[in-house]
Design a protein around this motif. Sequence first.
Motif, mmCIF file in Angstrom:
data_model
loop_
_atom_site.group_PDB
_atom_site.id
_atom_site.type_symbol
_atom_site.label_atom_id
_atom_site.label_comp_id
_atom_site.label_asym_id
_atom_site.label_seq_id
_atom_site.Cartn_x
_atom_site.Cartn_y
_atom_site.Cartn_z
ATOM 1 N N GLY A 139 11.198 23.779 52.876
ATOM 2 C CA GLY A 139 11.216 22.970 51.667
ATOM 3 C C GLY A 139 10.239 23.436 50.598
ATOM 4 N N SER A 140 9.378 24.377 50.936
ATOM 5 C CA SER A 140 8.431 24.944 49.967
ATOM 6 C C SER A 140 8.939 26.259 49.373
ATOM 7 N N TYR A 141 10.204 26.595 49.620
ATOM 8 C CA TYR A 141 10.753 27.861 49.142
ATOM 9 C C TYR A 141 11.932 27.645 48.201
ATOM 10 N N TRP A 184 16.690 25.315 45.773
ATOM 11 C CA TRP A 184 15.489 24.834 46.451
ATOM 12 C C TRP A 184 15.916 24.344 47.823
ATOM 13 N N PHE A 185 15.369 24.948 48.864
ATOM 14 C CA PHE A 185 15.738 24.576 50.222
ATOM 15 C C PHE A 185 15.256 23.170 50.558
ATOM 16 N N PRO A 186 15.982 22.468 51.438
ATOM 17 C CA PRO A 186 15.560 21.133 51.870
ATOM 18 C C PRO A 186 14.359 21.221 52.817
ATOM 19 N N ASP A 187 13.707 20.108 53.031
ATOM 20 C CA ASP A 187 12.582 20.047 53.968
ATOM 21 C C ASP A 187 13.116 20.136 55.394
ATOM 22 N N VAL A 206 20.893 31.550 56.028
ATOM 23 C CA VAL A 206 22.033 32.157 55.351
ATOM 24 C C VAL A 206 22.394 31.257 54.177
ATOM 25 N N LEU A 207 22.259 31.791 52.970
ATOM 26 C CA LEU A 207 22.548 31.028 51.756
ATOM 27 C C LEU A 207 23.834 31.549 51.133
#
Length: 120
Positions: A30-32, A54-57, A67-68
């Motif tokens: 979540g910080s990335y 923004w990735f989830p926590d 994998v995005l």
Amino acid sequence: MQLELKSFADAGVLDKERLIIRVLADVNIGSYVVLRSKKNDNGMPISGTKDAYWFPDVKVSRGDLIVLYTKRGTSSKKVLEGSGGMAHFYYWSKGSPFWGADSSNTAVLIYADSWASKSP
């Protein structure tokens, strides 16, 4: 940085286009943030308007893969055969591919542990 941009796969094909990120240490993703940016003639990212994911926590472990996908979809995960790690799947929800569509596009991974927000 506890994550590493590993590779792109099937760039330019919306149903398959994805960015693969390797997890180097146990961390909360979540910080990335991943930015889609443009690059200059030297191949370096440039400032200006960006698309961001923004990735989830979510806590991930060393050896996992993130994998995005560019396309729409539902987040999920599965065990990686052989390593016992996990593959975490996320979706940017875009309607067209962008990693292979324009050779000046580049991915930028940012660690954003500190930030501020304000709404009008």
